[in-house]
Write a protein that holds these residues in place. Structure first.
Motif, PDB file in Angstrom:
ATOM      1  N   VAL A   1      -6.632   9.660   9.321  1.00 10.50           N
ATOM      2  CA  VAL A   1      -8.055   9.194   9.766  1.00 10.50           C
ATOM      3  C   VAL A   1      -8.194   8.739  11.146  1.00 10.50           C
ATOM      4  N   GLN A   2      -8.094   8.781  12.259  1.00  4.62           N
ATOM      5  CA  GLN A   2      -8.138   8.491  13.411  1.00  4.62           C
ATOM      6  C   GLN A   2      -9.469   8.948  14.155  1.00  4.62           C
ATOM      7  N   ALA A   3      -9.458   7.994  14.723  1.00  2.00           N
ATOM      8  CA  ALA A   3     -11.409   7.765  15.028  1.00  2.00           C
ATOM      9  C   ALA A   3     -11.536   8.887  16.431  1.00  2.00           C
ATOM     10  N   GLN A   4     -10.446   8.896  16.868  1.00  3.02           N
ATOM     11  CA  GLN A   4     -10.453  10.156  18.225  1.00  3.02           C
ATOM     12  C   GLN A   4      -9.604  10.903  18.886  1.00  3.02           C
TER      13      GLN A   4
ATOM     14  N   ASN B   1       0.809  -0.989   0.130  1.00  4.88           N
ATOM     15  CA  ASN B   1       0.016  -0.035   0.003  1.00  4.88           C
ATOM     16  C   ASN B   1       1.110   1.572  -0.025  1.00  4.88           C
ATOM     17  N   ALA B   2       0.389   2.455  -0.722  1.00  5.99           N
ATOM     18  CA  ALA B   2       0.921   3.441  -0.631  1.00  5.99           C
ATOM     19  C   ALA B   2       0.890   4.079   0.963  1.00  5.99           C
ATOM     20  N   GLU B   3       0.217   3.466   1.442  1.00  7.53           N
ATOM     21  CA  GLU B   3       0.226   4.570   2.882  1.00  7.53           C
ATOM     22  C   GLU B   3       1.746   3.671   3.775  1.00  7.53           C
ATOM     23  N   LYS B   4       1.321   2.296   3.347  1.00  6.05           N
ATOM     24  CA  LYS B   4       2.718   1.502   3.928  1.00  6.05           C
ATOM     25  C   LYS B   4       4.284   2.236   3.809  1.00  6.05           C
ATOM     26  N   ILE B   5       4.112   2.458   1.895  1.00  2.00           N
ATOM     27  CA  ILE B   5       5.167   2.246   1.658  1.00  2.00           C
ATOM     28  C   ILE B   5       6.183   4.448   2.078  1.00  2.00           C
TER      29      ILE B   5
ATOM     30  N   GLU C   1      -5.743  18.923  16.201  1.00  2.00           N
ATOM     31  CA  GLU C   1      -5.633  17.015  16.071  1.00  2.00           C
ATOM     32  C   GLU C   1      -4.920  16.834  16.146  1.00  2.00           C
ATOM     33  N   ARG C   2      -3.974  16.255  17.328  1.00  2.00           N
ATOM     34  CA  ARG C   2      -2.728  15.843  17.714  1.00  2.00           C
ATOM     35  C   ARG C   2      -2.395  14.192  16.522  1.00  2.00           C
ATOM     36  N   PHE C   3      -1.027  14.445  16.252  1.00  2.00           N
ATOM     37  CA  PHE C   3      -0.735  13.364  15.616  1.00  2.00           C
ATOM     38  C   PHE C   3       0.653  12.696  16.880  1.00  2.00           C
ATOM     39  N   GLY C   4       1.004  11.489  17.137  1.00  2.00           N
ATOM     40  CA  GLY C   4       2.022  10.831  17.070  1.00  2.00           C
ATOM     41  C   GLY C   4       3.068  10.320  17.688  1.00  2.00           C
ATOM     42  N   ASP C   5       2.687  10.684  15.963  1.00  2.00           N
ATOM     43  CA  ASP C   5       4.405  10.174  14.985  1.00  2.00           C
ATOM     44  C   ASP C   5       4.626  11.122  13.793  1.00  2.00           C
TER      45      ASP C   5
ATOM     46  N   TYR D   1      -3.267   7.271   8.889  1.00  2.00           N
ATOM     47  CA  TYR D   1      -3.113   8.367   7.521  1.00  2.00           C
ATOM     48  C   TYR D   1      -4.384   7.426   6.202  1.00  2.00           C
ATOM     49  N   ARG D   2      -4.122   7.764   5.413  1.00  2.00           N
ATOM     50  CA  ARG D   2      -4.900   7.832   4.496  1.00  2.00           C
ATOM     51  C   ARG D   2      -4.250   8.748   2.816  1.00  2.00           C
ATOM     52  N   VAL D   3      -3.648   7.883   2.603  1.00  2.00           N
ATOM     53  CA  VAL D   3      -2.694   9.237   0.762  1.00  2.00           C
ATOM     54  C   VAL D   3      -3.728   8.465   0.032  1.00  2.00           C
ATOM     55  N   VAL D   4      -4.851  10.081   0.049  1.00  2.00           N
ATOM     56  CA  VAL D   4      -5.510  10.333  -1.393  1.00  2.00           C
ATOM     57  C   VAL D   4      -4.728  10.462  -2.406  1.00  2.00           C
ATOM     58  N   SER D   5      -3.666  11.394  -2.555  1.00  2.00           N
ATOM     59  CA  SER D   5      -3.122  11.258  -4.284  1.00  2.00           C
ATOM     60  C   SER D   5      -1.683  11.813  -4.081  1.00  2.00           C
ATOM     61  N   VAL D   6      -1.140  11.211  -5.085  1.00  2.00           N
ATOM     62  CA  VAL D   6       0.750  11.981  -5.407  1.00  2.00           C
ATOM     63  C   VAL D   6       0.192  12.500  -6.755  1.00  2.00           C
ATOM     64  N   ASP D   7       0.742  13.881  -6.510  1.00  2.00           N
ATOM     65  CA  ASP D   7       1.152  14.135  -7.669  1.00  2.00           C
ATOM     66  C   ASP D   7       2.599  14.670  -8.127  1.00  2.00           C
ATOM     67  N   ARG D   8       3.076  14.781  -9.279  1.00  2.00           N
ATOM     68  CA  ARG D   8       4.690  14.892  -9.582  1.00  2.00           C
ATOM     69  C   ARG D   8       4.767  15.642 -10.668  1.00  2.00           C
ATOM     70  N   LEU D   9       5.348  16.857 -10.142  1.00  2.00           N
ATOM     71  CA  LEU D   9       4.736  18.370 -11.160  1.00  2.00           C
ATOM     72  C   LEU D   9       6.764  18.280 -11.387  1.00  2.00           C
TER      73      LEU D   9
END
Length: 527
Positions: free
Chosen positions: A33-36, A2-6, A90-94, A14-22
């Motif tokens: 995507v944290q529930a709380q 999965n792109a999320e793991k890469i 929202e706070r993130f642990g990593d 987290y969820r990767v929505v899209s990747v744009d190469r400019l």
């Protein structure tokens, strides 16, 4: 995969929505995507979403291009009645820290680059690696990096280092059990080191040089510690004493050698002394003041000379001759120059230079002229040289001969062994000195025992050689630490290595780094 793991290597956050190469960058769009999320005030979970907002982060480069992460984050409502905070972000642990514009892994990479390379060099390197960052940003990361806690040091090594040579000095502290630096002190005064030692009462071993401030500081701040004098510094101090004796003996042997040559009718040119009339006047002034028992410190203040030079003049009957080593390599062509002058007395300097260049001489016209003048050769206005025999440079020099006294005989070349044997046979003081030096090295490096140290000190005092006797009396002033240097394994070798690394870091910053920045780069740099 999965792109999320890469991209983020994190599950369910987290969820990767899209990747744009400019053209010149890569944009990655991610959403949480944290529930709380925990409220930062009451630390209770909250799941009611208030609104959304986008955060932008610089990340590690991908495929040689700068990478930017766009994170769609949320704001939550805290439903706890007693909590004064009603809405929080929202706070993130990593990966993503609060109030930051760079990902955690990018900051870690930039901090390591800054620690290794400094501000300006690190900035240039970051631009090459597609991680653009200014020098101020890099230095700010270094200053904000957490310092490791000072361990419970039991074996300590201390030495001084020059912030500004002959002006300001600091002290470096090294844990000898791990050979890693643990701190820098702003000076080398007794009170500073003593205060640090009192704050660390677990010190049991202190390795140092023979600097008096360090000896007194350890005695006051850590009286329970065993002090060990550094073996390299002991050999260095003995070498300085031997060099002073060699300089004094060199003058006496040269006079005898010259008188023998004159009586035998051997008229040979000598290397012209490079001392100026002013230096001769200074020498006579110092000798006169020494004869009137004026202290060396007062003589140094009046004459603006080094105390080391004044002490050297004390044992000399005439001004020691300066020896100049020619970097152009003229010395090995002297025999050829002598032959050419004998065959062609009117040889011009320009023609001689052309002939020497075919033989490998790499000096310029003016260098050749100055070099020949040092060997007694002169040039007229029309660049015609006088027919003067070159100097015989076979006579030994104290600065070179002192190394022969401290090396094993099997490591000396045949000419060196011959020179050493010749010196010992012609001078009783040199022969005595060689025996004393050999016995001292045998005790320290081979036997590693101080059982014969007292006998060596008595022999040095009875030898009649004032320089070696002075060194022996100096050992008595720090006797116990000197004995420990013979009997224990500890030395200042790791400290000297870290001092060398500290000097490299300091010169990399052109000497403009603060003490705090130097300490951080020294301690945080992987050794």
């Amino acid at each position: 995969m999965n792109a999320e793991k890469i991209i983020l290597d994190t599950e369910d956050h987290y969820r990767v929505v899209s990747v744009d190469r400019l053209h010149d960058c890569i944009n990655i769009y991610v959403e949480s995507v944290q529930a709380q999320c925990l409220c930062p005030n009451c630390c209770l979970p909250a799941g009611k979403v208030h609104s959304y907002y986008t955060r932008r982060f610089s990340d590690l480069p991908a495929f040689g291009s700068p990478c930017t992460l766009f994170l769609k984050a949320r704001k939550f409502r805290c439903r706890t009645d007693e909590c004064p905070v009603k809405i929080f972000t929202e706070r993130f642990g990593d990966h993503f820290s609060a109030y930051k514009r760079k990902t955690d892994r990018l900051e870690k990479a930039l901090c390591n680059l800054a620690i290794q390379n400094g501000g300006r060099p690190g900035e240039r390197l970051c631009n090459l690696l597609s991680m653009p960052a200014s020098d101020n940003t890099l230095l700010r990361l270094v200053h904000s990096a957490p310092m490791p806690e000072c361990p419970n040091v039991t074996e300590l090594g201390v030495d001084d280092w020059a912030m500004k040579k002959r002006d300001r000095y600091g002290s470096i502290l090294v844990d000898l059990s791990t050979n890693k630096p643990i701190g820098l002190l702003p000076d080398r005064e007794e009170d500073t080191l003593s205060g640090w030692l009192k704050a660390h009462p677990g010190i049991r071993i202190v390795s140092r040089d023979r600097y008096g401030n360090y000896r007194r500081a350890v005695s006051c701040g850590a009286p329970q510690a065993i002090q060990v004098a550094d073996r390299w510094h002991l050999l260095k101090n003995l070498g300085e004493a031997v060099r002073k004796m060699l300089e004094r003996e060199h003058v006496a042997m040269r006079k005898a050698r010259e008188s023998q040559a004159v009586s035998a009718g051997a008229q040979k040119a000598r290397i012209q002394s490079l001392a100026s009339p002013r230096q001769h006047e200074k020498f006579r002034q110092v000798k006169d003041m020494l004869a009137r028992n004026i202290p060396v410190r007062e003589i140094a203040r009046v004459t603006k000379m080094s105390r080391i030079t004044i002490r050297k003049y004390r044992n000399c009957d005439e001004l020691p001759r300066r020896h100049c080593t020619l970097s152009s390599g003229l010395g090995k062509h002297l025999e050829f120059i002598s032959e050419r002058l004998a065959a062609e007395p009117d040889l011009q300097l320009k023609q001689l230079l052309a002939e020497l260049q075919t033989r490998g001489y790499r000096g310029a016209y003016s260098t050749l002229s100055d070099g020949l003048a040092q060997f007694g050769l002169r040039c007229g206005k029309k660049q015609r040289m006088k027919k003067v025999l070159p100097a015989d440079g076979a006579f030994w020099r104290p600065s070179k001969a002192v190394t022969l006294f401290f090396q094993d005989s099997d490591k000396l070349s045949s000419p060196q062994q011959k020179l050493l044997a010749d010196l010992r046979s012609k001078s009783i003081p040199l022969d005595k000195t060689f025996g004393l030096v050999s016995d001292f090295r045998l005790m320290m490096l081979k036997k590693r025992s101080s059982r014969e140290l007292d006998g060596w000190i008595d022999a040095a005092n009875d030898s009649g050689i004032s320089e070696v006797a002075g060194f022996a009396n100096g050992l008595l002033q720090d006797y116990q630490a000197v004995k420990n240097a013979f009997d224990t394994k500890w030395s200042n070798g790791p400290v000297e290595g870290n001092v060398n690394r500290l000097k490299t870091i300091k010169r990399q910053m052109y000497g403009r780094g603060s003490l705090d920045l130097l300490e951080r780069r020294l301690i945080l740099t992987p050794s």
